[in-house]
Write a protein that holds these residues in place. Structure first.
Motif, short mmCIF file in Angstrom:
data_model
loop_
_atom_site.label_atom_id
_atom_site.label_comp_id
_atom_site.label_asym_id
_atom_site.label_seq_id
_atom_site.Cartn_x
_atom_site.Cartn_y
_atom_site.Cartn_z
N PRO A 78 -31.30 -31.66 -4.20
CA PRO A 78 -32.66 -32.22 -4.25
C PRO A 78 -33.71 -31.13 -4.17
O PRO A 78 -33.61 -30.20 -3.38
N ALA A 79 -34.71 -31.23 -5.02
CA ALA A 79 -35.82 -30.29 -5.03
C ALA A 79 -36.86 -30.71 -3.99
O ALA A 79 -36.82 -31.84 -3.51
N PRO A 80 -37.79 -29.82 -3.66
CA PRO A 80 -38.81 -30.18 -2.65
C PRO A 80 -39.62 -31.41 -3.01
O PRO A 80 -40.15 -32.08 -2.13
N VAL A 81 -39.71 -31.72 -4.30
CA VAL A 81 -40.51 -32.86 -4.73
C VAL A 81 -39.70 -34.15 -4.82
O VAL A 81 -40.25 -35.23 -4.93
N ASP A 82 -38.38 -34.05 -4.77
CA ASP A 82 -37.52 -35.23 -4.89
C ASP A 82 -37.56 -36.07 -3.63
O ASP A 82 -37.54 -35.54 -2.51
N GLY A 83 -37.59 -37.38 -3.81
CA GLY A 83 -37.63 -38.28 -2.67
C GLY A 83 -36.39 -38.18 -1.81
O GLY A 83 -35.28 -38.03 -2.32
N ASP A 84 -36.55 -38.24 -0.51
CA ASP A 84 -35.42 -38.29 0.41
C ASP A 84 -34.81 -39.69 0.37
O ASP A 84 -35.54 -40.68 0.34
N GLN A 85 -33.50 -39.75 0.39
CA GLN A 85 -32.86 -41.06 0.39
C GLN A 85 -32.76 -41.63 1.79
O GLN A 85 -32.97 -42.83 1.99
N PHE A 86 -32.45 -40.78 2.75
CA PHE A 86 -32.14 -41.27 4.08
C PHE A 86 -33.09 -40.66 5.12
O PHE A 86 -33.67 -39.62 4.91
N GLY A 87 -33.20 -41.34 6.23
CA GLY A 87 -34.10 -40.94 7.29
C GLY A 87 -34.71 -42.16 7.93
O GLY A 87 -34.21 -43.28 7.79
N ASN A 88 -35.80 -41.97 8.64
CA ASN A 88 -36.46 -43.09 9.30
C ASN A 88 -37.25 -43.92 8.29
O ASN A 88 -38.15 -43.42 7.63
N VAL A 89 -36.89 -45.19 8.21
CA VAL A 89 -37.58 -46.09 7.29
C VAL A 89 -38.77 -46.72 8.01
O VAL A 89 -38.65 -47.16 9.15
N CYS A 90 -39.91 -46.76 7.33
CA CYS A 90 -41.10 -47.39 7.91
C CYS A 90 -40.77 -48.82 8.33
O CYS A 90 -40.30 -49.62 7.51
N ILE A 127 -41.10 -56.84 9.14
CA ILE A 127 -40.66 -55.88 10.16
C ILE A 127 -39.19 -55.59 9.90
O ILE A 127 -38.37 -56.50 9.78
N LEU A 128 -38.85 -54.29 9.77
CA LEU A 128 -37.49 -53.87 9.47
C LEU A 128 -36.91 -53.06 10.62
O LEU A 128 -37.62 -52.29 11.27
N ASN A 129 -35.63 -53.20 10.81
CA ASN A 129 -34.90 -52.31 11.73
C ASN A 129 -33.77 -51.67 10.93
O ASN A 129 -32.64 -52.15 10.94
N TRP A 130 -34.09 -50.61 10.19
CA TRP A 130 -33.10 -49.96 9.33
C TRP A 130 -32.29 -48.96 10.17
O TRP A 130 -32.41 -47.75 10.04
#
Length: 751
Positions: A561-573, A592-595
């Motif tokens: 992934p390049a610096p501009v590519d979206g991250d797939q995983f991590g903290n979801v809003c 309201i989500l609890n991912w």
């Protein structure tokens, strides 16, 4: 400015006159930024002779007008060369506050800029129809790409005047106000040079369906295709809004050995038109014609994946000038695309590129996913800038020349998806972009939320409702995992794509869809309704901030992934708000989500205030939670959420309380009324409406009946419907024998 435009026009014309006429003029014409479009200049400030009327003129159009009871003092300053920021200060002496009118095109919208409201309560907002959210403090007009920003707390009321005209009434609270004007907001301030919205429209239909990739990878066959069609027809998925069946990297001819573990595209055999048009007979005996006909006969639209690679050495050796070459004139080999076609060469266009897309169009394909574009750009062109210099082109121009031919041949109505990674070079030529890596990426949608529905449609990649691969999606889903968590995941994954207004392509094997317990989320999330951002910034701006301050030629590898590519995983809003303003009614759905794999019960002990959602806290609201089928009652000030189990989701429909019986929710779709209700009105103690219902799917409408009214009768399609009464809540349900639009009527009498 006029001299520069004139010079550009003369230069482009001269180039075209010098070029041969055999097809080369058409692709090359679009390598230059087209002349025309709006001015990149400050707005003109106009004051009446008596100083009591003020207007802003941009591109010859009055976009802002205000009338005062006293003489006003106006000062203006502009800064920036390419990205212009114009600050206009309005000063009154006596009057506290004033009103103004903003005129915009049919694509103008009200939204918010980042500020105190987001810092107080971070959320992602989208709008279906015009927004009247109280957090809004800006107007953005996509048609001419300008933004007008006011201070937070400025009231903005939106009104559609005609198809091509939108009006906004602004209420300023203070006698000194500053407004900021940004010409070419996305193009210059967000550094998207190919964003020219006056030249293209965003694809607005629901992009939903199924992809073979995640379910089968390269083991998909015509028999599997027939099986998925059989199940999807039996489950009436087309009635729920699923449209496309997309076959992935498996069918293409000249690829008998497959890719294996190699990163080099020379393990692909081909890239010629026959690669994509002459299918493997052992896997697909009926070929492309049978594929398209079978998909269409089943009630869906045909779609395919294809790549922009070329790996036939014989052709490369015979025509080295067709490809990117080194300083010795030898075709350069790079990862994944092998030999990169020179899409500015008319011979290449006519021999390799145009016949490919013309063949796909003639076969009846309505959706084409073009892969390996990042490798075409990063691994080859950005690493061979000397070749670009010799050719007199930039890397992005070569990519756009290739995509321009694809668009010309496939036509404006075809859906084109660019893949993979965020590729601003493709803006205006493709309908969507897969902004992250391989596998469903929930985080990508919050890193580019301000682009979706404005620049293009975001693609978070295929959505397997039952994740099965460790390290992908949500990780280690196993048979021992809590059954409730598995069920929640099957809901939250398609639901988030729908909430975000993104693409939703499922990718599970047919047996997954045979089980009714797996279908709750996918049925209630489709179709995906078109939306525009409620915010002119990204919830997570780390990617777009990089794009603003860096050159794209800095990226010289497409492997990771390049610096501009979206991250797939991590903290979801955890908080998303969909605002609906239709011809029928206006309401909000707060999600309201609890991912995560952890229970977060108790984290919402203080509740969520209506004012933080941009709603009028002085009003009372009827609130209904969709997934638990629970009416929370008449609420004021806030929603008291209860916390969520792992991968839990709550969707609260929030409707302003009226003085008579009214709809509070429906069970068809997570929007709770936006998908299926075609007409609804209150008329002489009756609510009359029409809804699109689906065969054998019990349709439930929930109504609030205030004190003073008594339920009398409910009819659906002229027949008495089943009802349930519980206090002030009335439920009317009906199970249709066929998919159809059916009229209904709920009668009341005053008690």
């Amino acid at each position: 400015m006029k001299k520069n435009i004139l010079y550009s026009c003369i230069l482009i014309l001269a180039i075209q006159l010098l070029l041969p006429k055999s097809g080369f003029g058409q692709p090359f014409k679009n390598l230059q930024e087209p002349p025309g479009g709006p001015e990149n200049s400050s707005a003109k400030v106009r004051l009446s002779n008596d100083g009591k009327n003020m207007s802003l003129i941009y591109n010859g159009i009055e976009i802002f007008a205000a009338q005062f009871n006293e003489k006003v003092k106006v000062t203006t300053t502009s800064s920036g060369n390419g990205a212009i920021t114009q600050k206009i200060t309005i000063q009154l002496n006596k009057r506290n506050g004033f009103k103004a009118k903003v005129n915009g095109s049919g694509e103008a919208l009200a939204a918010e800029t980042g500020g105190k409201a987001q810092r107080a309560f971070a959320i992602i907002r989208t709008s279906h129809g015009l927004s009247n959210n109280l957090r809004n403090n800006a107007i953005y007009d996509r048609n001419l790409d300008w933004m007008l920003q006011a201070s937070e707390g400025t009231g903005i009321k939106s009104r559609k005047i005609a198809e091509r005209l939108t009006s906004f009434e602004l209420t300023f609270k203070n006698n000194r106000e500053e407004i900021i004007f940004y010409p070419k907001y996305y193009q210059k301030h967000k550094n998207l040079p190919y964003y020219q919205p006056w030249n293209y429209k965003v694809y607005k239909e629901s992009i939903t369906g199924w992809s073979s990739w995640w379910a089968y990878f390269r083991e998909f066959t015509e028999k599997d295709q027939n099986k998925i069609l059989e199940v999807w027809q039996k489950k009436h998925f087309a009635d729920y809004g699923y449209r496309f069946i997309q076959i992935d990297d498996v069918y293409q001819g000249e690829n008998d050995k497959g890719r294996g573990n190699s990163e080099m595209a020379n393990s692909y055999y081909g890239g010629r038109p026959t690669t994509w048009l002459d299918w493997k007979k052992d896997l697909f005996p009926g070929g492309i014609a049978n594929y398209v006909n079978s998909i269409n006969a089943a009630g869906f639209k045909s779609a395919i994946w294809m790549g922009c690679f070329f790996s036939d050495k014989k052709t490369a050796n015979e025509h080295p000038d067709w490809f990117v070459t080194d300083k010795n004139g030898k075709p350069v080999e790079t990862p994944w695309v092998s030999y990169t076609m020179d899409a500015t060469n008319p011979e290449v266009v006519e021999a390799l590129i145009r016949p490919t897309f013309k063949g796909l169009k003639n076969a009846g394909l309505e959706y084409v996913k073009i892969d390996q574009l990042r490798h075409f750009l990063y691994d080859c062109l950005n690493n061979n800038l000397d070749w670009c210099k010799r050719k007199g082109v930039t890397p992005d121009q070569v990519v756009r020349a290739y995509l321009q031919i694809a668009r010309e041949e496939l036509g404006d109505k075809a859906f084109i998806l660019a893949c993979w990674g965020t590729l601003p070079e493709s803006i205006g030529l493709v309908d969507a972009c897969r902004i992250g890596g391989d596998g469903f990426g929930p985080v990508t949608m919050q890193q580019y939320n301000s682009w979706n529905g404005i620049v293009w449609r975001n693609d978070p990649d295929h959505c397997d409702i039952l994740p099965r691969k460790a390290g992908q999606g949500t990780g280690n889903i196993t048979e021992t995992k809590d059954i409730k968590a598995i069920r929640n995941e099957s809901i939250i994954r398609p639901a988030l794509a729908s909430i975000a207004g993104a693409m939703l392509l499922l990718s599970d094997k047919p047996e997954v869809y045979e089980n009714e317990n797996n279908l709750i989320g996918l049925r209630r999330s489709s179709p995906v309704l078109f939306s525009v951002p409620g915010q002119l910034y990204d919830f997570d701006a780390s990617k777009t901030d990089w794009l603003k301050s860096h050159q794209r030629t800095e990226i010289v590898s497409g492997k990771s992934p390049a610096p501009v590519d979206g991250d797939q995983f991590g903290n979801v809003c955890p908080y998303w708000l969909n605002e609906f303003n239709t011809d029928i009614e206006s309401w909000n759905v707060f999600h309201i989500l609890n991912w995560s794999e952890k229970d977060n019960t108790g984290t919402h002990a203080k509740g969520v205030a209506f004012k933080d959602l941009g709603l009028d806290s002085s009003k009372e609201y009827l609130v209904y939670e969709f997934w638990s089928d629970k009416f929370l009652g008449v609420l004021k000030n806030q929603i008291q959420a209860e916390g969520l189990a792992p991968y839990g989701l709550q969707s609260f429909a929030i409707r302003e309380k009226l003085k008579h019986p009214q709809l509070v929710s429906t069970n068809r779709h997570l929007s709770q009324g936006a998908v299926e209700i075609e007409m609804m009105l209150w008329d002489s103690n009756s609510i009359k409406g029409r809804s699109r219902m689906i065969v054998n799917d019990k349709y439930v409408m929930s109504f609030y009946v205030p004190d003073g009214y008594k339920f009398k009768m409910a009819l659906v399609d002229g027949k008495p419907a089943a009802v349930e009464k519980n206090g002030n809540l009335l439920k009317v349900n009906y199970t249709p024998s066929q998919t159809a639009s059916l009229s209904w009527e709920i009668n009341f009498e005053k008690s």
